[in-house]
Design an enzyme around this catalytic site. Structure first.
Site, PDB file in Angstrom:
ATOM      1  N   SER A 205      50.774  45.562   6.579  1.00 38.73           N
ATOM      2  CA  SER A 205      50.315  46.185   5.344  1.00 38.73           C
ATOM      3  C   SER A 205      49.881  45.114   4.337  1.00 38.73           C
ATOM      4  O   SER A 205      48.982  44.334   4.631  1.00 38.73           O
ATOM      5  CB  SER A 205      51.411  47.096   4.788  1.00 38.73           C
ATOM      6  OG  SER A 205      50.912  47.949   3.795  1.00 38.73           O
ATOM      7  N   GLU A 331      47.414  56.257   9.898  1.00 34.27           N
ATOM      8  CA  GLU A 331      47.697  55.258   8.858  1.00 34.27           C
ATOM      9  C   GLU A 331      47.902  55.875   7.478  1.00 34.27           C
ATOM     10  O   GLU A 331      48.661  55.361   6.669  1.00 34.27           O
ATOM     11  CB  GLU A 331      46.563  54.232   8.797  1.00 34.27           C
ATOM     12  CG  GLU A 331      46.562  53.209   9.912  1.00 34.27           C
ATOM     13  CD  GLU A 331      47.607  52.123   9.711  1.00 34.27           C
ATOM     14  OE1 GLU A 331      48.284  52.120   8.663  1.00 34.27           O
ATOM     15  OE2 GLU A 331      47.754  51.282  10.612  1.00 34.27           O
TER      16      GLU A 331
END
Length: 537
Positions: A205, A331
């Site tokens: 991330s 996602e």
């Protein structure tokens, strides 16, 4: 009796020798690590930079001050203070620039081992993957690597920007903390048995965003700090210039009562942590309707971050080292509000994250993702939650990873890409699906992460753990995920170029195989990449 005393003496002598062997002299401090029964040694809470408080608040990281005596390295250092929590949560502090080292117990007496430096995520607003334990990775590597994890400043403490900060302090300090760690590794990791000439960086991330920012730092200037990189769910958030981010500084100054002061930066520095933290929350971008998920983050500073990430990579301004990029199937689901019930609400969410998006671009996205036939019913969720998650997931995560793999392959550098699709029954039933960064549980081992793994990773999905650890430790050891992959795992082929491109590995328990990116996803990603700089990515 004499033999008994002699045996006890030898045992105690060995204990003392072991303790001395795990005491590492860093010059500014000596840290005593701890050897565990599983053959792993750990040094926790090692200071890598001076405490960033007082006059060092909003400043670049400085060298640690020297301390006398031996420091017990047996507890993690406090986490850095997040945005949006007041008072500051327990276990957090401004004095948070600490790292942990995990190594095989005998590594100090061996030749240098490959080093894996992990950069945690959290949207640059929290330390969300803190205190991961390197034991599982080291064991999976055949006790053949050293692992480093660390905290870095987030929110305004790490990313406050504006002209006053640029002149009187420093911007992008959270990224500079990361560079401080990488320089620390070059100086000190050999004392833990690591090889400073064989360093792999990785992260998920915002940690994976950090990987791309470090690959393109200073326009791609290679300072020899790392030699390969693995990015999980690389995040391409919008990045503002220093001037564009002035509103965050002005708002904070006004909210904290510092607007009347001649030196507003000094006023902010003089605030106690509680007073600053009470005003540490996200506000809307000037051209958006609602506050974004993450307001603070890296800015274009004309130095460390020269331009948007997409533009730097397409201009060839990046470090050429072997790379892994990849993403999870779903996602966006954990980010979009579950009560998103209409196209307008979905568009408002997307605009709040990417405030420069145009109506023409939104219309294109709507036609792809936000049509009625894209909706599905899930428990406790409105119909446009999942479609909006699909859009956000590809804009911010999946398509950037696909583009990065293409750029590296076209540059003639080995590039591997993955599509992680390990399905957890509970997550599938809820509609969350294969969520953002869930693969970290398999890479580290579900018992070694600090969060709560899906329960199936201890049962039906347990077989995926050695598969992921095999690929990752092989990449760490050889810059290639294949030579030391687990038994019966398929060869992970490179992305390819031209007609042989878009090759990635599809990862699912007991079904892992190579696949080609579907043509419809290729089409969407080509468009989203083409507007990436418009979205300030």
């Amino acid at each position: 009796m004499t033999l008994l005393y002699l045996t006890a003496f030898v045992f105690l002598a060995r204990l003392v020798a072991s303790a001395q062997n795990l005491t590492v002299d860093l010059g500014y401090a000596r840290y005593k690590g701890r050897g565990l029964s599983d053959g792993i040694a750990q040094w926790l809470g090692v200071r890598y930079a001076a405490s960033p408080v007082g006059s060092l608040r909003f400043s670049a990281p400085q060298d640690p001050e020297a301390v006398d005596g031996v420091q017990e390295a047996s507890q993690h250092g406090p986490l850095c203070i997040p945005t949006g929590d007041s008072p500051a949560p327990a276990g957090t502090s401004e004095d948070c620039l600490f790292l942990d080292v995990y190594a095989p117990s005998a590594s100090k007496n061996s030749t240098g081992l490959p080093v894996f430096v992990w950069i945690q995520g959290g949207g640059f607003n929290t330390n969300s993957n803190a205190n991961y334990n390197g034991t599982g990775l080291i064991q999976a590597s055949g006790t053949g690597i050293v692992v480093v994890t660390f905290n870095y400043r987030v929110g305004p403490y790490g990313f406050l920007s504006g002209q006053e900060v640029l002149k009187g302090g420093s911007v992008n300090n959270g990224l500079k903390d990361q560079l401080k760690v990488l320089n620390w590794v070059q100086t000190h990791i050999s004392k833990f048995g690591g090889d400073p000439k064989h360093v792999v960086i990785g992260g998920d991330s915002a940690g994976a965003a950090s990987v791309t920012l470090l690959l393109s730092a200073y326009g791609g200037k290679d300072q020899g700090l790392f030699h390969a990189a693995a990015a999980e769910s690389q995040s391409f958030a919008p990045m503002l210039t220093v001037n564009q981010s002035q509103f965050t500084y002005n708002n904070l100054v006004i909210r904290t009562g510092c607007a009347s002061e001649t030196d507003t930066l000094a006023c902010l520095r003089n605030l106690d942590t509680a007073s600053l933290q009470s005003e540490n929350f996200n506000t809307p971008f000037p051209t958006a309707q609602k506050a974004p998920l993450y307001m603070y983050g890296p800015v274009l500073d004309g130095d460390l971050v020269l331009d948007y990430t997409y533009r730097l990579f397409h201009q060839g301004k990046f470090i050429k080292v072997p790379v892994i990029f990849g993403d999870d199937t779903n996602e966006g689901t954990i980010f979009v509000p579950k009560n998103t019930s209409s196209v307008s609400e979905a568009d408002t969410f997307i605009q709040s994250q990417f405030p420069n998006i145009s109506l023409v671009q939104l219309a294109k996205i709507n036609n792809w993702y936000l049509t009625e036939n894209q909706t599905r019913q899930f428990p406790h969720a409105k119909p446009y939650w999942r479609p909006a998650g699909n859009a956000y997931g590809e804009i911010r995560y999946i398509c950037p990873g696909i583009d990065m793999s293409t750029v590296y392959s076209q540059a003639g550098v080995n590039s591997w890409n993955y599509h992680y699709d390990v399905q957890d029954p509970d997550a599938e039933a809820s509609g969350d699906g294969v969520t953002h960064t869930v693969e970290a549980n398999a890479i580290w081992g579900p018992q070694y992460v600090s969060g709560t793994p899906p329960s199936s990773y201890f049962t039906s999905n347990a077989p995926i753990v050695p598969v992921m650890q095999g690929y990752w430790t092989s990449f760490i050891k050889t810059f290639d995920p294949n030579p030391h992959r687990s038994l019966d795992s398929p060869e992970w082929k490179t992305w390819g170029v031209g007609n042989e491109s878009y090759h990635r590995i599809w990862i699912r328990t007991n079904q892992t195989a190579m696949e080609t990116v579907p043509t419809d996803q290729q089409e969407r990603c080509k468009y989203l990449t083409s507007i990436g700089t418009d979205l300030q990515q």
